[in-house]
Design a protein around this motif. Structure first.
Motif, PDB file in Angstrom:
ATOM      1  N   HIS A 229       0.819  -1.222   0.000  1.00 11.92           N
ATOM      2  CA  HIS A 229       0.000   0.000   0.000  1.00 11.92           C
ATOM      3  C   HIS A 229       0.845   1.262   0.000  1.00 11.92           C
ATOM      4  O   HIS A 229       0.498   2.268   0.615  1.00 11.92           O
ATOM      5  CB  HIS A 229      -0.955   0.006   1.207  1.00 11.92           C
ATOM      6  N   GLY A 230       1.973   1.192  -0.702  1.00 14.02           N
ATOM      7  CA  GLY A 230       2.838   2.355  -0.816  1.00 14.02           C
ATOM      8  C   GLY A 230       3.396   2.855   0.497  1.00 14.02           C
ATOM      9  O   GLY A 230       3.822   4.008   0.600  1.00 14.02           O
ATOM     10  N   GLY A 231       3.424   1.990   1.516  1.00 13.10           N
ATOM     11  CA  GLY A 231       3.910   2.418   2.822  1.00 13.10           C
ATOM     12  C   GLY A 231       2.898   3.190   3.628  1.00 13.10           C
ATOM     13  O   GLY A 231       3.222   3.749   4.682  1.00 13.10           O
ATOM     14  N   GLY A 232       1.651   3.219   3.155  1.00 14.43           N
ATOM     15  CA  GLY A 232       0.605   3.916   3.899  1.00 14.43           C
ATOM     16  C   GLY A 232       0.839   5.417   3.937  1.00 14.43           C
ATOM     17  O   GLY A 232       1.315   6.025   2.988  1.00 14.43           O
ATOM     18  N   TYR A 233       0.508   6.012   5.075  1.00 20.32           N
ATOM     19  CA  TYR A 233       0.587   7.463   5.195  1.00 20.32           C
ATOM     20  C   TYR A 233       2.012   7.987   5.360  1.00 20.32           C
ATOM     21  O   TYR A 233       2.249   9.193   5.205  1.00 20.32           O
ATOM     22  CB  TYR A 233      -0.251   7.929   6.396  1.00 20.32           C
ATOM     23  N   LEU A 234       2.968   7.122   5.681  1.00 16.87           N
ATOM     24  CA  LEU A 234       4.291   7.613   6.073  1.00 16.87           C
ATOM     25  C   LEU A 234       5.022   8.380   4.971  1.00 16.87           C
ATOM     26  O   LEU A 234       5.504   9.489   5.226  1.00 16.87           O
ATOM     27  CB  LEU A 234       5.157   6.469   6.597  1.00 16.87           C
ATOM     28  N   PRO A 235       5.160   7.848   3.747  1.00 19.23           N
ATOM     29  CA  PRO A 235       5.976   8.563   2.766  1.00 19.23           C
ATOM     30  C   PRO A 235       5.497   9.978   2.448  1.00 19.23           C
ATOM     31  O   PRO A 235       6.324  10.868   2.197  1.00 19.23           O
ATOM     32  CB  PRO A 235       5.906   7.655   1.527  1.00 19.23           C
ATOM     33  N   THR A 236       4.194  10.213   2.448  1.00 15.53           N
ATOM     34  CA  THR A 236       3.689  11.546   2.123  1.00 15.53           C
ATOM     35  C   THR A 236       3.687  12.488   3.326  1.00 15.53           C
ATOM     36  O   THR A 236       3.462  13.691   3.154  1.00 15.53           O
ATOM     37  CB  THR A 236       2.266  11.464   1.543  1.00 15.53           C
ATOM     38  N   HIS A 237       3.939  11.962   4.526  1.00 17.25           N
ATOM     39  CA  HIS A 237       3.974  12.796   5.722  1.00 17.25           C
ATOM     40  C   HIS A 237       5.302  12.640   6.467  1.00 17.25           C
ATOM     41  O   HIS A 237       5.389  12.938   7.656  1.00 17.25           O
ATOM     42  CB  HIS A 237       2.801  12.453   6.649  1.00 17.25           C
ATOM     43  N   ILE A 238       6.330  12.227   5.745  1.00 13.78           N
ATOM     44  CA  ILE A 238       7.616  11.945   6.374  1.00 13.78           C
ATOM     45  C   ILE A 238       8.274  13.214   6.908  1.00 13.78           C
ATOM     46  O   ILE A 238       9.114  13.153   7.812  1.00 13.78           O
ATOM     47  CB  ILE A 238       8.544  11.201   5.390  1.00 13.78           C
ATOM     48  N   GLY A 239       7.891  14.381   6.383  1.00 15.96           N
ATOM     49  CA  GLY A 239       8.455  15.628   6.891  1.00 15.96           C
ATOM     50  C   GLY A 239       8.185  15.841   8.364  1.00 15.96           C
ATOM     51  O   GLY A 239       9.018  16.398   9.092  1.00 15.96           O
ATOM     52  N   ARG A 240       7.018  15.403   8.829  1.00 13.27           N
ATOM     53  CA  ARG A 240       6.704  15.535  10.258  1.00 13.27           C
ATOM     54  C   ARG A 240       7.620  14.643  11.089  1.00 13.27           C
ATOM     55  O   ARG A 240       8.049  15.021  12.185  1.00 13.27           O
ATOM     56  CB  ARG A 240       5.234  15.200  10.505  1.00 13.27           C
ATOM     57  N   SER A 241       7.923  13.471  10.570  1.00 10.72           N
ATOM     58  CA  SER A 241       8.856  12.577  11.265  1.00 10.72           C
ATOM     59  C   SER A 241      10.250  13.196  11.321  1.00 10.72           C
ATOM     60  O   SER A 241      10.925  13.140  12.362  1.00 10.72           O
ATOM     61  CB  SER A 241       8.913  11.227  10.553  1.00 10.72           C
ATOM     62  N   ASP A 242      10.694  13.776  10.218  1.00 10.56           N
ATOM     63  CA  ASP A 242      12.000  14.435  10.202  1.00 10.56           C
ATOM     64  C   ASP A 242      12.045  15.571  11.214  1.00 10.56           C
ATOM     65  O   ASP A 242      13.053  15.774  11.913  1.00 10.56           O
ATOM     66  CB  ASP A 242      12.297  14.984   8.804  1.00 10.56           C
ATOM     67  N   HIS A 243      10.970  16.334  11.292  1.00 11.53           N
ATOM     68  CA  HIS A 243      10.949  17.450  12.235  1.00 11.53           C
ATOM     69  C   HIS A 243      11.040  16.952  13.673  1.00 11.53           C
ATOM     70  O   HIS A 243      11.804  17.497  14.486  1.00 11.53           O
ATOM     71  CB  HIS A 243       9.672  18.280  12.053  1.00 11.53           C
ATOM     72  N   ALA A 244      10.268  15.911  13.997  1.00  9.60           N
ATOM     73  CA  ALA A 244      10.329  15.364  15.354  1.00  9.60           C
ATOM     74  C   ALA A 244      11.730  14.864  15.666  1.00  9.60           C
ATOM     75  O   ALA A 244      12.266  15.093  16.768  1.00  9.60           O
ATOM     76  CB  ALA A 244       9.308  14.242  15.508  1.00  9.60           C
ATOM     77  N   LEU A 281       5.529   9.352  -3.975  1.00 10.39           N
ATOM     78  CA  LEU A 281       6.238   8.181  -3.461  1.00 10.39           C
ATOM     79  C   LEU A 281       7.530   7.961  -4.234  1.00 10.39           C
ATOM     80  O   LEU A 281       8.587   7.698  -3.641  1.00 10.39           O
ATOM     81  CB  LEU A 281       5.333   6.946  -3.562  1.00 10.39           C
ATOM     82  N   VAL A 282       7.464   8.069  -5.550  1.00 12.37           N
ATOM     83  CA  VAL A 282       8.664   7.922  -6.368  1.00 12.37           C
ATOM     84  C   VAL A 282       9.675   9.013  -6.028  1.00 12.37           C
ATOM     85  O   VAL A 282      10.888   8.776  -5.970  1.00 12.37           O
ATOM     86  CB  VAL A 282       8.297   7.946  -7.864  1.00 12.37           C
ATOM     87  N   ARG A 283       9.183  10.225  -5.773  1.00 12.43           N
ATOM     88  CA  ARG A 283      10.102  11.332  -5.465  1.00 12.43           C
ATOM     89  C   ARG A 283      10.841  11.094  -4.151  1.00 12.43           C
ATOM     90  O   ARG A 283      12.059  11.277  -4.076  1.00 12.43           O
ATOM     91  CB  ARG A 283       9.327  12.651  -5.385  1.00 12.43           C
TER      92      ARG A 283
END
Length: 334
Positions: A229-244, A281-283
């Motif tokens: 499932h394309g990794g779910g929500y994580l790849p498109t919201h990974i910026g929030r993880s980086d910030h944390a 996702l590709v980006r």
């Protein structure tokens, strides 16, 4: 003259009725089914039963599968057991029988068309002590690895008890296909099929975050893990993880690098149901880390995975990499 890579679908399932016959009447099965019913709700169950019955031939019969693949333009499938066969409620003795039968039955299914079907087995995540032998059993059947869920009862994928599994998978080159089954948000998602449309991508994001933030991917950089499932929500919201990771000591203490960097160490299927999300996702992961996936033949998949891929309007080289070039190398189907 260069021969084009085959078109490879890495997200396709097989239904194994013999597993359900094996666990019938076992202690814990009724409770697990009751939990599944609560999580999905009665309306979803009323639709899902007829849906599976209508697809039974494609899920079990090799000739029907190959005919459907031909219609889709798919040359090779990576076949994994239906996640309904995980049975993570089972005790050790039953769990061992389940993974052995799953591996042997999936291997037999794929052996009917070895040039077009490759398979995965199962691992009883509820019993980490059995995980390595389950992976070894799958590999001994000629399978390429195993399918795992996003968690087991009381255990996340960051649990140190799984370190031997990651070590063995890395050293053997086995594939790990991360495919959730059931969301722990439970009755909050029991209407409108939110248990799947919201629950599955949530579980993907949580599981991948555990692998990233706990340092599993630092300790095992060679893992070949494919997220459904394309990794779910994580790849498109990974910026929030980086910030944390950069803003908080408690978020950044477990992994060495920004979370977004680990996306390029993982693989993702293309099943995101939105061409703009697929382009993103590709980006963020790289065109070399995305693989064609359809969720064959379930209704939450796509009947035409190539059309879904074309809709993203990727550069030609990226299109062919996702279509099959990446997977051909990963599945050793040159």
């Amino acid at each position: 003259m260069t021969v084009p890579a085959p078109t490879v679908d890495v997200h396709a399932h097989v239904l194994l009725p013999e597993i359900e016959a094996l666990v019938a009447g076992e202690p814990g099965l009724a409770e697990a089914r009751a939990l599944d019913a609560r999580r999905n709700g009665p309306a979803a169950l009323a639709v899902s039963g007829p849906m599976v019955r209508a697809r039974f031939a494609r899920l079990t019969d090799v000739a029907a599968r190959l005919a459907a693949m031909d219609a889709q333009g798919v040359d090779v499938q990576l076949v994994s057991p239906s996640p309904s066969h995980y049975h993570y409620w089972a005790g050790e003795e039953t769990a061992e029988k389940v993974y052995r039968l799953a591996g042997e039955a999936t291997a037999a299914h794929c052996a009917a068309a070895p040039d077009r079907l490759r398979g995965l087995g199962l691992v009883p995540l509820q019993h980490p002590a059995l995980a390595v032998e389950a992976l070894d059993h799958a590999l001994a059947q000629g399978l390429l690895g195993v399918e795992i869920s996003s968690h087991a009862p009381g255990r996340e994928l960051s649990d140190p008890a799984y370190e031997p599994l990651w070590t063995r998978a890395e050293r053997s080159g086995a594939l790990l296909f991360l495919h959730p089954f059931g969301c722990t948000l439970d009755e909050r998602l029991d209407r409108w099929y939110l248990s799947n449309s919201v629950g599955q991508p949530t579980e993907n994001a949580v599981a991948l975050s555990h692998l990233i933030f706990s340092g599993v991917l630092d300790r095992h950089p060679g893992l070949k893990l494919i997220a459904a499932h394309g990794g779910g929500y994580l790849p498109t919201h990974i910026g929030r993880s980086d910030h944390a990771w950069s803003a908080r000591a408690d978020a950044g203490e477990g992994c060495a690098h920004p979370p977004s960097s680990y996306l390029k160490r993982l693989y993702f299927d293309s099943l995101v149901h939105d061409p703009h999300v697929l382009r993103e996702l590709v980006r963020v992961a790289g065109a070399d880390r995305v693989l064609l996936g359809s969720d064959f033949p379930f209704d939450m998949g796509t009947e035409d995975p190539l059309a879904a891929l074309r809709a993203a309007h990727l550069p030609d080289a990226d299109f062919h990499a996702v279509r099959g070039g990446n997977a051909a190398a990963l599945l050793r189907k040159d």
